[in-house]
Every structure is written in structure tokens, then in C-alpha cells.
Design an enzyme around this catalytic site. Structure first.
Site, PDB file in Angstrom:
ATOM      1  N   ASP A 208     -40.377 -27.893  31.402  1.00 14.84           N
ATOM      2  CA  ASP A 208     -39.743 -28.487  30.216  1.00 14.84           C
ATOM      3  C   ASP A 208     -39.275 -27.379  29.271  1.00 14.84           C
ATOM      4  O   ASP A 208     -38.175 -27.442  28.706  1.00 14.84           O
ATOM      5  CB  ASP A 208     -40.725 -29.395  29.454  1.00 14.84           C
ATOM      6  CG  ASP A 208     -40.571 -30.872  29.813  1.00 14.84           C
ATOM      7  OD1 ASP A 208     -40.268 -31.160  30.991  1.00 14.84           O
ATOM      8  OD2 ASP A 208     -40.782 -31.727  28.938  1.00 14.84           O
TER       9      ASP A 208
ATOM     10  N   TYR B 267     -53.926 -32.803  38.053  1.00 14.05           N
ATOM     11  CA  TYR B 267     -53.308 -34.128  38.129  1.00 14.05           C
ATOM     12  C   TYR B 267     -54.060 -35.045  39.098  1.00 14.05           C
ATOM     13  O   TYR B 267     -54.035 -36.259  38.934  1.00 14.05           O
ATOM     14  CB  TYR B 267     -51.857 -34.018  38.621  1.00 14.05           C
ATOM     15  CG  TYR B 267     -50.822 -33.841  37.533  1.00 14.05           C
ATOM     16  CD1 TYR B 267     -50.907 -32.794  36.632  1.00 14.05           C
ATOM     17  CD2 TYR B 267     -49.743 -34.711  37.442  1.00 14.05           C
ATOM     18  CE1 TYR B 267     -49.933 -32.625  35.658  1.00 14.05           C
ATOM     19  CE2 TYR B 267     -48.764 -34.544  36.474  1.00 14.05           C
ATOM     20  CZ  TYR B 267     -48.873 -33.505  35.585  1.00 14.05           C
ATOM     21  OH  TYR B 267     -47.911 -33.334  34.628  1.00 14.05           O
TER      22      TYR B 267
ATOM     23  N   ASP C  29     -50.214 -18.556  28.951  1.00  9.66           N
ATOM     24  CA  ASP C  29     -49.856 -18.474  27.524  1.00  9.66           C
ATOM     25  C   ASP C  29     -48.788 -17.403  27.308  1.00  9.66           C
ATOM     26  O   ASP C  29     -47.801 -17.605  26.588  1.00  9.66           O
ATOM     27  CB  ASP C  29     -51.092 -18.247  26.637  1.00  9.66           C
ATOM     28  CG  ASP C  29     -51.996 -17.119  27.107  1.00  9.66           C
ATOM     29  OD1 ASP C  29     -51.811 -16.618  28.240  1.00  9.66           O
ATOM     30  OD2 ASP C  29     -52.896 -16.726  26.342  1.00  9.66           O
TER      31      ASP C  29
ATOM     32  N   ASP D  87     -45.513 -28.287  34.969  1.00 14.99           N
ATOM     33  CA  ASP D  87     -44.986 -29.409  34.180  1.00 14.99           C
ATOM     34  C   ASP D  87     -44.551 -28.895  32.813  1.00 14.99           C
ATOM     35  O   ASP D  87     -43.440 -29.169  32.342  1.00 14.99           O
ATOM     36  CB  ASP D  87     -46.077 -30.476  34.040  1.00 14.99           C
ATOM     37  CG  ASP D  87     -45.611 -31.659  33.199  1.00 14.99           C
ATOM     38  OD1 ASP D  87     -44.494 -32.149  33.447  1.00 14.99           O
ATOM     39  OD2 ASP D  87     -46.355 -32.070  32.290  1.00 14.99           O
TER      40      ASP D  87
ATOM     41  N   LYS E 294     -54.171 -18.803  34.811  1.00 13.70           N
ATOM     42  CA  LYS E 294     -55.031 -18.523  33.648  1.00 13.70           C
ATOM     43  C   LYS E 294     -56.310 -17.896  34.208  1.00 13.70           C
ATOM     44  O   LYS E 294     -57.428 -18.375  33.982  1.00 13.70           O
ATOM     45  CB  LYS E 294     -55.284 -19.832  32.870  1.00 13.70           C
ATOM     46  CG  LYS E 294     -55.979 -19.650  31.535  1.00 13.70           C
ATOM     47  CD  LYS E 294     -55.153 -18.938  30.473  1.00 13.70           C
ATOM     48  CE  LYS E 294     -56.000 -18.669  29.226  1.00 13.70           C
ATOM     49  NZ  LYS E 294     -55.276 -17.828  28.230  1.00 13.70           N
TER      50      LYS E 294
HETATM   51  C1  IPM Z   1     -42.413 -34.613  35.331  1.00  7.58           C
HETATM   52  C2  IPM Z   1     -42.986 -35.696  34.455  1.00  7.58           C
HETATM   53  C3  IPM Z   1     -44.161 -36.373  35.183  1.00  7.58           C
HETATM   54  C4  IPM Z   1     -45.218 -35.314  35.429  1.00  7.58           C
HETATM   55  C5  IPM Z   1     -44.736 -37.595  34.467  1.00  7.58           C
HETATM   56  C6  IPM Z   1     -43.677 -38.625  34.148  1.00  7.58           C
HETATM   57  C7  IPM Z   1     -45.881 -38.211  35.234  1.00  7.58           C
HETATM   58  O1  IPM Z   1     -43.365 -35.172  33.227  1.00  7.58           O
HETATM   59  O2  IPM Z   1     -41.944 -34.925  36.445  1.00  7.58           O
HETATM   60  O3  IPM Z   1     -42.411 -33.462  34.911  1.00  7.58           O
HETATM   61  O4  IPM Z   1     -46.067 -35.066  34.550  1.00  7.58           O
HETATM   62  O5  IPM Z   1     -45.224 -34.729  36.510  1.00  7.58           O
HETATM   63 MG    MG Z   2     -42.822 -33.131  32.942  1.00  6.21          MG
END
Ligand code: IPM
Ligand code: MG
Length: 355
Positions: free
Chosen positions: A250, A139, A222, A246, A189
């Protein structure tokens, strides 16, 4: 006790409004004694000051005991150059406040077991914590950019971690595991990336030196993505880099049925920020359809980590549980019919009853 509140964009202001109601109840009925001040971030920051992380917001955030953030982003700002986009504001506040440790707990509420796309027996009882490194890795790595080589454009980023960066995030994960079930799975990884090879070596070194009471395992990312779906109950604490965290957080959120349920805390040595892990959901913004629970549960994390009020954190969590027990559901929870305001009010009513 002062909180900087940054509603942001899309559904941000709606979910934050409900979190403020909860804070108000905590002040009125539980003598929390919190003060707060609102400031702009993301697209709202750009609209107000031409900067997704305005200087006034920066000064407020640095002066407060904690920051509570809604969400950033939306189609309105998509055409802007990258440094002006809402997401840049979020990355900037994380970097500016040195919030290297991102705690993303994924706990399945038994009331919502049927909402997940996975079988109830796979997810019932899931209680895991993703510890994501938040201010380094691909990032933020340099060099990065888009260049033209022999008439062809080429985009590139750099994934890099220093030993010190890995050590400090691994220490957070091991320490968190000591207060939980004593297990850490480090996700990397290392079969392909040099950066991950150093990550793994460094995690092992810290483990041997300071945390040999913790059960440490390693997993390639993975495989981890697969194991999270196959058998999520095997995990206690997962520690991983910015990008992998990240993605995996999710994925982990879907175990719980809705991303609208998951809070997070981002902690540095001197500052802390709390936000739901979901985004600004522009498609439902302004319609009173968002689920405010992730933000309300982020308030609970703030009470526990920054305001030293674990007792009140437990009350907020209990009020959320009772609200779910009573069947109050927003649209993301199997097509519930309660709006954002009704859900927030329902939590406040139950919280008041706990006073
Ligand atoms: C998160 C989001 C952010 C990230 C974005 C909005 C920049 O997806 O907080 O997980 O990638 O960190
Ligand atoms: Mg995110």
C-alpha cells in the site's frame, strides 16, 4: 483458454466491466480466443449463497486457466461473523488455490509523476516489485482467537513460517530479480521476531546455494517503510512476509500517485489469480468514478503469466500509456473528470488502433 471472472463488491463490478471490454477487443481484433464465466465472491457470494467463497465459485476457479478478481468488502457485510465476511472469501480463495506468491509491481508512469505526494525527483523512474508471501504468516497462523483469561478478554494470533514456505517465496523473488535488475531486498523484523530470524537464515541459505548472481540485502521492516519514502529508487525486488507485504505494498502504491493504478498477480503451483491491489471503495461504488486501470493492467499480467501472450500484454500496457499521454484522467488522478467507463473505452480505442 478459460478465465473465471469474479467481480466482487463495491466498485468491483464497474472495473471488471471495463476489463471485460479489453478482453473483448483482444478476442475480436487480436484473436486471443479467451472464454470467461462470471461467479460471485465476497459480499456478493454471501448474498447469493451464504458463503463469501461459494462452492460453485470454487469449482469454477479450480477449472479455469486463470482467475480475474475485482474487489471485495463493504459496510453492508461488516456486522457478519468473521468467516462470513467478504475478506474471508478473499483469504479462502488464496489459500484454496495455493496462491503463495503475490507480485505487486509499483512502477511510476512518467505521465503521473506530478500526482504523487512525493517530489518528482524522488519518484521519477521508480520501478520496483514487492513479492509478498500470501498464504501463511500471521494471516493464517494457528492458534488464533479471542479468549477470556481471568475475566479479561485477550486477542491473539500466531506468526509462523516454515523453512519450506520461506524458500519457495524467496525462490520466486530471486527468479524475478534475474529478469529485472538483479537485486533482492528481503524485509523482516529479525532484530525482534524469531519467525524473522528463521526467514533471514533461510533466504541466505537459498541465495548461497542457487542465486549467488543476485545482489541480496536485508532490511528491518520499519527501516524499509522509511526507505520507501526516502529513496524508493534503491529497490528492485522486495521480498517479504504476508503482513509486512500488505503494508509495504500500500505504501509503495502511493509512490505512483494513486492506488488505482496498481495491478497484482497471485501465483501458486497450479493456479493464478489477478486483481488490482486496491479495495472495493464503497464510497464511490455505482457512481462511475473508479479508475479501471489497475484491473486492466491486471489483465496484462494475466496475459503474460498465465496465457503466455506477452505480446498482447505489451499492447495493453501500451494502450494504457497512450491513454495517459492523451490526458485521460479519472478522479483519483489529480481530480480528473473522466469516468470509469470513459477511461475503459479510451483504453479500448487505443488498443484497437494497435491491431
Ligand atoms: C490486500 C487486502 C487484503 C489483505 C484484505 C482485503 C483481506 O488488503 O489484498 O492487500 O489484507 O491481504
Ligand atoms: Mg492490503
Amino acid at each position: 483458454m478459460k478465465i473465471a471472472i469474479l467481480p466482487g463488491d463495491g466498485i468491483g463490478p464497474e472495473i471488471i466491466a471495463e476489463a471485460i471490454q479489453v478482453l473483448q477487443v483482444l478476442n475480436d481484433r487480436f484473436a486471443l480466443g479467451a472464454e470467461w464465466e462470471l461467479a460471485a465472491i465476497g459480499g456478493a457470494g454471501f448474498d447469493e449463497a451464504g458463503d463469501p467463497y461459494p462452492e460453485t465459485t470454487r469449482r469454477l476457479a479450480r477449472a479455469c486457466d486463470a482467475v480475474l478478481l475485482g474487489a471485495v468488502g463493504g459496510p453492508k457485510w461488516e456486522g457478519l461473523e468473521k468467516p462470513k465476511r467478504p475478506e474471508a472469501g478473499l483469504l479462502a480463495i488464496r489459500a484454496d488455490l495455493g496462491l503463495y506468491a503475490n507480485y505487486r509491481p509499483a512502477k511510476v508512469f512518467s505521465q503521473l509523476v506530478d500526482q504523487s505526494t512525493l517530489k518528482p525527483e524522488v519518484i521519477d523512474g521508480v520501478d520496483l516489485l514487492v513479492v509478498r508471501e500470501l498464504v501463511s504468516g500471521v494471516y493464517f497462523g494457528q492458534p488464533r482467537g479471542i479468549e477470556t483469561v481471568d475475566g479479561e478478554r485477550r486477542g491473539f494470533n500466531t506468526m509462523a513460517y516454515t523453512e519450506e514456505e520461506v524458500t519457495r517465496i524467496a525462490r520466486v523473488a530471486f527468479s524475478a530479480a534475474r529478469l529485472r535488475r538483479g537485486k533482492v531486498c528481503s524485509v523482516d523484523k529479525a532484530n525482534v521476531l524469531d519467525c524473522s530470524e528463521l526467514w533471514r537464515e533461510t533466504v541466505c541459505r537459498l541465495h548461497a546455494a542457487e542465486f549467488s548472481d543476485i545482489e541480496l540485502s536485508h532490511m528491518y521492516v520499519d527501516n524499509a517503510a522509511m526507505q520507501l519514502i526516502r529513496n524508493p529508487k534503491q529497490f528492485d525486488v522486495i521480498v517479504t512476509s504476508n503482513l509486512f507485504g500488505d503494508i509495504l505494498s500500500d505504501e509503495a502504491s502511493m509512490l505512483t500517485g494513486s492506488i488505482g493504478m496498481l495491478p497484482s498477480a497471485s501465483i501458486g503451483d497450479d493456479h493464478a489469480l489477478y486483481e488490482p491491489i486496491h479495495g472495493s471503495a464503497p464510497d464511490i461504488a455505482g457512481q462511475d468514478r473508479a479508475n479501471p486501470l489497475a484491473t486492466i493492467l491486471s489483465v496484462a499480467m494475466m496475459l503474460r503469466f498465465s496465457l503466455q501472450r506477452a505480446d498482447l500484454a505489451a499492447k495493453v500496457e501500451q494502450a494504457v500509456e497512450q491513454t495517459l499521454n492523451d490526458g485521460v484522467r479519472t478522479a483519483d488522478l489529480a481530480g480528473g473528470t473522466s469516468g470509469c467507463r470513459a477511461m475503459g473505452a479510451a483504453v479500448c480505442t487505443r488498443l484497437e488502433a494497435l491491431a
